[in-house]
Design a protein around this motif. Sequence first.
Motif, PDB file in Angstrom:
ATOM      1  N   GLY A  73     -57.860   7.946  41.278  1.00 15.93           N
ATOM      2  CA  GLY A  73     -58.042   6.767  42.113  1.00 15.93           C
ATOM      3  C   GLY A  73     -56.759   6.306  42.789  1.00 15.93           C
ATOM      4  N   THR A  74     -56.787   5.070  43.273  1.00 16.74           N
ATOM      5  CA  THR A  74     -55.641   4.527  44.008  1.00 16.74           C
ATOM      6  C   THR A  74     -55.145   3.207  43.429  1.00 16.74           C
ATOM      7  N   LYS A  75     -55.631   2.847  42.256  1.00 15.60           N
ATOM      8  CA  LYS A  75     -55.185   1.599  41.633  1.00 15.60           C
ATOM      9  C   LYS A  75     -54.185   1.917  40.535  1.00 15.60           C
ATOM     10  N   ILE A  76     -53.085   1.160  40.495  1.00 18.85           N
ATOM     11  CA  ILE A  76     -52.041   1.399  39.494  1.00 18.85           C
ATOM     12  C   ILE A  76     -51.650   0.095  38.797  1.00 18.85           C
ATOM     13  N   VAL A  77     -51.056   0.261  37.612  1.00 17.86           N
ATOM     14  CA  VAL A  77     -50.491  -0.850  36.862  1.00 17.86           C
ATOM     15  C   VAL A  77     -48.986  -0.676  36.823  1.00 17.86           C
ATOM     16  N   ILE A  78     -48.275  -1.725  37.189  1.00 14.89           N
ATOM     17  CA  ILE A  78     -46.811  -1.713  37.215  1.00 14.89           C
ATOM     18  C   ILE A  78     -46.317  -2.607  36.091  1.00 14.89           C
ATOM     19  N   THR A  79     -45.430  -2.089  35.259  1.00 19.64           N
ATOM     20  CA  THR A  79     -44.892  -2.851  34.134  1.00 19.64           C
ATOM     21  C   THR A  79     -43.391  -3.031  34.312  1.00 19.64           C
ATOM     22  N   MET A  80     -42.919  -4.251  34.122  1.00 25.74           N
ATOM     23  CA  MET A  80     -41.495  -4.544  34.173  1.00 25.74           C
ATOM     24  C   MET A  80     -41.008  -4.885  32.774  1.00 25.74           C
ATOM     25  N   THR A  81     -39.972  -4.188  32.336  1.00 24.08           N
ATOM     26  CA  THR A  81     -39.407  -4.403  31.011  1.00 24.08           C
ATOM     27  C   THR A  81     -37.961  -4.862  31.142  1.00 24.08           C
ATOM     28  N   ARG A  82     -37.687  -5.976  30.505  1.00 22.72           N
ATOM     29  CA  ARG A  82     -36.333  -6.535  30.527  1.00 22.72           C
ATOM     30  C   ARG A  82     -35.680  -6.295  29.176  1.00 22.72           C
ATOM     31  N   MET A  83     -34.438  -5.799  29.175  1.00 18.80           N
ATOM     32  CA  MET A  83     -33.807  -5.398  27.920  1.00 18.80           C
ATOM     33  C   MET A  83     -32.444  -6.035  27.705  1.00 18.80           C
ATOM     34  N   ASP A  84     -32.142  -7.131  28.449  1.00 21.81           N
ATOM     35  CA  ASP A  84     -30.853  -7.792  28.246  1.00 21.81           C
ATOM     36  C   ASP A  84     -30.966  -8.823  27.126  1.00 21.81           C
ATOM     37  N   ASP A  85     -29.905  -9.630  26.937  1.00 24.14           N
ATOM     38  CA  ASP A  85     -29.900 -10.551  25.799  1.00 24.14           C
ATOM     39  C   ASP A  85     -30.840 -11.735  25.977  1.00 24.14           C
ATOM     40  N   GLN A  86     -31.479 -11.860  27.138  1.00 25.55           N
ATOM     41  CA  GLN A  86     -32.449 -12.927  27.358  1.00 25.55           C
ATOM     42  C   GLN A  86     -33.883 -12.478  27.075  1.00 25.55           C
ATOM     43  N   ALA A  87     -34.065 -11.205  26.806  1.00 22.26           N
ATOM     44  CA  ALA A  87     -35.416 -10.664  26.600  1.00 22.26           C
ATOM     45  C   ALA A  87     -35.912 -10.964  25.191  1.00 22.26           C
ATOM     46  N   ASP A  88     -37.201 -11.278  25.089  1.00 25.57           N
ATOM     47  CA  ASP A  88     -37.867 -11.436  23.797  1.00 25.57           C
ATOM     48  C   ASP A  88     -38.642 -10.147  23.539  1.00 25.57           C
ATOM     49  N   MET A  89     -38.130  -9.324  22.649  1.00 28.42           N
ATOM     50  CA  MET A  89     -38.732  -8.021  22.397  1.00 28.42           C
ATOM     51  C   MET A  89     -40.116  -8.111  21.757  1.00 28.42           C
ATOM     52  N   LEU A  90     -40.464  -9.287  21.218  1.00 28.23           N
ATOM     53  CA  LEU A  90     -41.778  -9.466  20.604  1.00 28.23           C
ATOM     54  C   LEU A  90     -42.822  -9.937  21.611  1.00 28.23           C
TER      55      LEU A  90
END
Length: 207
Positions: free
Chosen positions: A179-196
């Motif tokens: 198909g032509t539909k996608i999911v885009i995920t943004m992951t932040r990994m600096d000291d402001q990110a909440d890994m949970l």
Amino acid sequence: MRTRAALIAIVICAGTLTACDAADHQQGKAERAGSAAASKSADCGPDSNLSQSDWIDQCGSLSPSEKQPDTELAVGDTFVYNDGAKITVTSIRRLTAFGEWDDRPDADQTGYRVSWSITNGTKKPLDVDQWSESEQGATNGGEVTMLTVEKGSHSMTGRIAPGQTGTFTSESSLSKSNGTKIVITMTRMDDQADMLADDPHWTGTIN
């Protein structure tokens, strides 16, 4: 008779603590395209001048299961992190122009470009080398193939000064069978990110 504030709480939590407890691990909030206009047309706050029946009709018609979480967004929506950084996926466009040495999608693949912007609403430089973006098919799954395309591209790298906005792209291809539909995920990994906390996701169609 229930007060309007109580009705608002019921609509939000709807008898389950799961959705309310999730607030303990939220990286930010969604700003949905057109939400400003919607808020002007219907005041849904606790001090609203709407009658109780009008408030239920205009503000409480969706059940909690139908309300989108802040991490589930559409193209054009913005995710605002708790520290003020903002990210907006602005478009998903079919790739039609290539440089001489650029990768081209195979005949059974659809090549596309995702574009997004990051605004630094914090008081210190934002290092986007500690952020990452990924994609996958949304219709029936499917991995994407990254393409090396220099013409019109802008990789997410470097630093953004406070108050400034950077624009970035990613070029990939997806099998036409997916198909032509996608999911885009943004992951932040600096000291402001909440890994949970859940990462924000944008779902959209290649145009």
